[in-house]
Design a protein around this motif. Structure first.
Motif, PDB file in Angstrom:
ATOM      1  N   GLY A  24       0.817  66.960 -47.124  1.00  0.00           N
ATOM      2  CA  GLY A  24       1.209  65.730 -47.814  1.00  0.00           C
ATOM      3  C   GLY A  24       0.458  64.525 -47.281  1.00  0.00           C
ATOM      4  N   LEU A  25       0.268  64.477 -45.986  1.00  0.00           N
ATOM      5  CA  LEU A  25      -0.487  63.378 -45.380  1.00  0.00           C
ATOM      6  C   LEU A  25      -1.937  63.421 -45.832  1.00  0.00           C
ATOM      7  N   ALA A  26      -2.540  64.597 -45.835  1.00  0.00           N
ATOM      8  CA  ALA A  26      -3.930  64.728 -46.280  1.00  0.00           C
ATOM      9  C   ALA A  26      -4.075  64.320 -47.744  1.00  0.00           C
ATOM     10  N   ASN A  27      -3.105  64.648 -48.572  1.00  0.00           N
ATOM     11  CA  ASN A  27      -3.156  64.248 -49.978  1.00  0.00           C
ATOM     12  C   ASN A  27      -3.088  62.736 -50.140  1.00  0.00           C
ATOM     13  N   MET A  28      -2.319  62.068 -49.286  1.00  0.00           N
ATOM     14  CA  MET A  28      -2.222  60.614 -49.364  1.00  0.00           C
ATOM     15  C   MET A  28      -3.562  59.941 -49.089  1.00  0.00           C
ATOM     16  N   PHE A  29      -4.356  60.517 -48.205  1.00  0.00           N
ATOM     17  CA  PHE A  29      -5.628  59.911 -47.817  1.00  0.00           C
ATOM     18  C   PHE A  29      -6.803  60.456 -48.606  1.00  0.00           C
ATOM     19  N   GLN A  30      -6.553  61.235 -49.598  1.00  0.00           N
ATOM     20  CA  GLN A  30      -7.533  61.680 -50.595  1.00  0.00           C
ATOM     21  C   GLN A  30      -8.865  62.115 -49.996  1.00  0.00           C
ATOM     22  N   GLY A  31      -8.802  63.048 -49.055  1.00  0.00           N
ATOM     23  CA  GLY A  31     -10.022  63.635 -48.520  1.00  0.00           C
ATOM     24  C   GLY A  31     -10.600  62.971 -47.289  1.00  0.00           C
ATOM     25  N   GLU A  32     -10.050  61.855 -46.854  1.00  0.00           N
ATOM     26  CA  GLU A  32     -10.560  61.215 -45.633  1.00  0.00           C
ATOM     27  C   GLU A  32     -10.255  62.074 -44.410  1.00  0.00           C
ATOM     28  N   ILE A  33      -9.135  62.766 -44.453  1.00  0.00           N
ATOM     29  CA  ILE A  33      -8.778  63.697 -43.389  1.00  0.00           C
ATOM     30  C   ILE A  33      -8.332  65.001 -44.050  1.00  0.00           C
ATOM     31  N   SER A  34      -8.352  66.079 -43.291  1.00  0.00           N
ATOM     32  CA  SER A  34      -7.875  67.359 -43.834  1.00  0.00           C
ATOM     33  C   SER A  34      -6.546  67.717 -43.176  1.00  0.00           C
ATOM     34  N   HIS A  35      -5.810  68.584 -43.816  1.00  0.00           N
ATOM     35  CA  HIS A  35      -4.530  68.995 -43.233  1.00  0.00           C
ATOM     36  C   HIS A  35      -4.764  69.800 -41.964  1.00  0.00           C
ATOM     37  N   ASP A  36      -5.892  70.515 -41.877  1.00  0.00           N
ATOM     38  CA  ASP A  36      -6.223  71.247 -40.659  1.00  0.00           C
ATOM     39  C   ASP A  36      -6.462  70.304 -39.490  1.00  0.00           C
TER      40      ASP A  36
END
Length: 41
Positions: A24-36
């Protein structure tokens, strides 16, 4: 832009009113960070 992951993660946890996930956090930042990246942190 270097992102401060600890600040981002703590703000995300505070702002969530449902389940907080690294995906969910990774989706909020639209590719700036990954969930991994958040999971490893």
């Amino acid at each position: 832009m270097k992102l401060d992951l600890l600040d981002m993660y703590s703000n995300y946890l505070i702002s969530q009113n449902h389940y907080a996930t690294s995906t969910g956090l990774a989706n909020m930042f639209q590719g700036e960070i990954s969930h991994d990246q958040m999971t490893r942190h």
